[in-house]
Scaffold this active site. Sequence first.
Site, PDB file in Angstrom:
ATOM      1  N   GLY A  14     -44.456 -20.316 -31.256  1.00 42.26           N
ATOM      2  CA  GLY A  14     -43.925 -19.640 -32.084  1.00 42.26           C
ATOM      3  C   GLY A  14     -42.262 -20.076 -31.907  1.00 42.26           C
ATOM      4  N   TYR A 146     -51.651  -4.191 -33.690  1.00 41.57           N
ATOM      5  CA  TYR A 146     -50.736  -4.958 -32.937  1.00 41.57           C
ATOM      6  C   TYR A 146     -50.604  -4.622 -31.370  1.00 41.57           C
ATOM      7  CZ  TYR A 146     -46.047  -6.649 -31.395  1.00 41.57           C
ATOM      8  OH  TYR A 146     -44.813  -7.246 -30.920  1.00 41.57           O
TER       9      TYR A 146
HETATM   10  N1  LIG Z   1     -39.027  -8.555 -31.938  1.00 41.96           N
HETATM   11  C1  LIG Z   1     -39.410  -7.432 -31.076  1.00 41.96           C
HETATM   12  O1  LIG Z   1     -38.994  -6.432 -31.439  1.00 41.96           O
HETATM   13  C2  LIG Z   1     -40.604  -7.660 -30.190  1.00 41.96           C
HETATM   14  C3  LIG Z   1     -41.111  -6.880 -29.451  1.00 41.96           C
HETATM   15  C4  LIG Z   1     -42.137  -7.119 -28.581  1.00 41.96           C
HETATM   16  C5  LIG Z   1     -42.749  -8.065 -28.532  1.00 41.96           C
HETATM   17  N2  LIG Z   1     -42.367  -9.380 -29.606  1.00 41.96           N
HETATM   18  C6  LIG Z   1     -43.228 -10.462 -29.359  1.00 41.96           C
HETATM   19  O2  LIG Z   1     -42.397 -11.362 -29.368  1.00 41.96           O
HETATM   20  C7  LIG Z   1     -43.046 -12.647 -29.959  1.00 41.96           C
HETATM   21  C8  LIG Z   1     -41.896 -13.318 -30.708  1.00 41.96           C
HETATM   22  O3  LIG Z   1     -41.469 -12.378 -31.838  1.00 41.96           O
HETATM   23  P1  LIG Z   1     -40.140 -12.439 -32.688  1.00 41.96           P
HETATM   24  O4  LIG Z   1     -39.612 -11.063 -32.863  1.00 41.96           O
HETATM   25  O5  LIG Z   1     -39.297 -13.744 -32.185  1.00 41.96           O
HETATM   26  O6  LIG Z   1     -40.812 -12.660 -34.070  1.00 41.96           O
HETATM   27  P2  LIG Z   1     -40.718 -13.841 -35.378  1.00 41.96           P
HETATM   28  O7  LIG Z   1     -41.181 -13.407 -36.607  1.00 41.96           O
HETATM   29  O8  LIG Z   1     -39.059 -14.115 -35.263  1.00 41.96           O
HETATM   30  O9  LIG Z   1     -40.924 -15.272 -34.658  1.00 41.96           O
HETATM   31  C9  LIG Z   1     -42.472 -15.413 -34.620  1.00 41.96           C
HETATM   32  C10 LIG Z   1     -42.525 -16.748 -34.670  1.00 41.96           C
HETATM   33  O10 LIG Z   1     -44.195 -17.036 -34.597  1.00 41.96           O
HETATM   34  C11 LIG Z   1     -44.470 -17.968 -35.579  1.00 41.96           C
HETATM   35  N3  LIG Z   1     -45.922 -17.671 -35.952  1.00 41.96           N
HETATM   36  C12 LIG Z   1     -46.538 -16.568 -36.673  1.00 41.96           C
HETATM   37  N4  LIG Z   1     -47.761 -16.828 -36.858  1.00 41.96           N
HETATM   38  C13 LIG Z   1     -48.209 -18.115 -36.052  1.00 41.96           C
HETATM   39  C14 LIG Z   1     -49.339 -19.066 -35.898  1.00 41.96           C
HETATM   40  N5  LIG Z   1     -50.474 -18.616 -36.557  1.00 41.96           N
HETATM   41  N6  LIG Z   1     -49.208 -20.047 -35.378  1.00 41.96           N
HETATM   42  C15 LIG Z   1     -48.028 -20.558 -34.632  1.00 41.96           C
HETATM   43  N7  LIG Z   1     -46.861 -19.873 -35.123  1.00 41.96           N
HETATM   44  C16 LIG Z   1     -47.020 -18.799 -35.643  1.00 41.96           C
HETATM   45  C17 LIG Z   1     -43.565 -17.535 -36.943  1.00 41.96           C
HETATM   46  O11 LIG Z   1     -43.675 -18.532 -37.619  1.00 41.96           O
HETATM   47  C18 LIG Z   1     -42.318 -17.653 -36.091  1.00 41.96           C
HETATM   48  O12 LIG Z   1     -41.650 -18.663 -35.991  1.00 41.96           O
HETATM   49  C19 LIG Z   1     -44.024 -12.268 -30.585  1.00 41.96           C
HETATM   50  O13 LIG Z   1     -45.295 -12.302 -30.000  1.00 41.96           O
HETATM   51  C20 LIG Z   1     -43.908 -10.739 -30.863  1.00 41.96           C
HETATM   52  O14 LIG Z   1     -45.077  -9.986 -30.789  1.00 41.96           O
HETATM   53  C21 LIG Z   1     -41.371  -8.968 -30.629  1.00 41.96           C
END
Ligand SMILES: NC(=O)c1ccc[n+]([C@@H]2O[C@H](COP(=O)([O-])OP(=O)(O)OC[C@H]3O[C@@H](n4cnc5c(N)ncnc54)[C@H](O)[C@@H]3O)[C@@H](O)[C@H]2O)c1
Length: 246
Positions: A14, A146
């Site tokens: 990701g 989630y």
């Molecule tokens: N942003 C928040 O508030 C938050 C809070 C808690 C946890 N998280 C976690 O942090 C991590 C990153 O989140 P983010 O906010 O940067 O999200 P984001 O949507 O900006 O980035 C997620 C990335 O994962 C990639 N992705 C999605 N499905 C995929 C797959 N099947 N195979 C490979 N890559 C894939 C997407 O293309 C994207 O580039 C996630 O696991 C999310 O659950 C985010």
Amino acid sequence: MNGRFAGQRAVVTGAGSGIGAAIARRLADEGARVLAADVDAGGAAKTAADIGGTAVTLDVTDPTAVHQSLGGEPFDVLVNNAGIDDFGWFTDVPPARWRRTLAVNVEGVLACTQAVLPGMQARRYGRIVTVTSEAGRIGAKGNAVYATSKAALIGFTKSIARENARFAITANCVAPGPTETPMVQAIRDRGERGAALLAAMVAGTQLGRLGSPQEIAAGVAFLASPEASYITAETLGVSGGMGLGS
Ligand SMILES: NC(=O)c1ccc[n+]([C@@H]2O[C@H](COP(=O)([O-])OP(=O)(O)OC[C@H]3O[C@@H](n4cnc5c(N)ncnc54)[C@H](O)[C@@H]3O)[C@@H](O)[C@H]2O)c1
């Protein structure tokens, strides 16, 4: 920046967006050669170009592709970051939607971890950091599947830590709170309901604000570094105190 990862090879899933891109940058800034993996080919390529790393287009839900992409070379660091969310009252979530969330957030982590572990075991070194969420510890109204997926990662990480301690491999989680990324922007874009949801998430933190991807990356880099050698099976909240509950 010091060179905590000098000479090391790291893969970040990701890595094409948000928190993953910040983690990839942080590890690269500190000396790692980073493989930026993402299902979004353009995102992975952009991150790799920005940090001087390499890119792979990879869907973590495809275990065969994961093994082909990650199983062939030894990694010192795996960051399981790829994830999706899917808001809705649980009574409205059909099985196809919950399967998709569990496939990316849970099965993707299983596949990536299984692909890199043999190389780490053979070299008797490894750092596995999995990005979970405070939702996995305190639950999430309107995001039950989630939260389920993120809670599962904590149990998985503890088990991997137990199984691999004899190889000096550590496995830990980082639990972000609400963080300013496209994932959060998508909530904001849902209009009034989205804004209310986001406000409630921010209110659930003690610090009363969103985190930045760089703040999450700092926590991940610590647990991924050689110096975190006596920390395993833990979940580090990088969440402005959200773990306390509101
Ligand atoms: N942003 C928040 O508030 C938050 C809070 C808690 C946890 N998280 C976690 O942090 C991590 C990153 O989140 P983010 O906010 O940067 O999200 P984001 O949507 O900006 O980035 C997620 C990335 O994962 C990639 N992705 C999605 N499905 C995929 C797959 N099947 N195979 C490979 N890559 C894939 C997407 O293309 C994207 O580039 C996630 O696991 C999310 O659950 C985010």
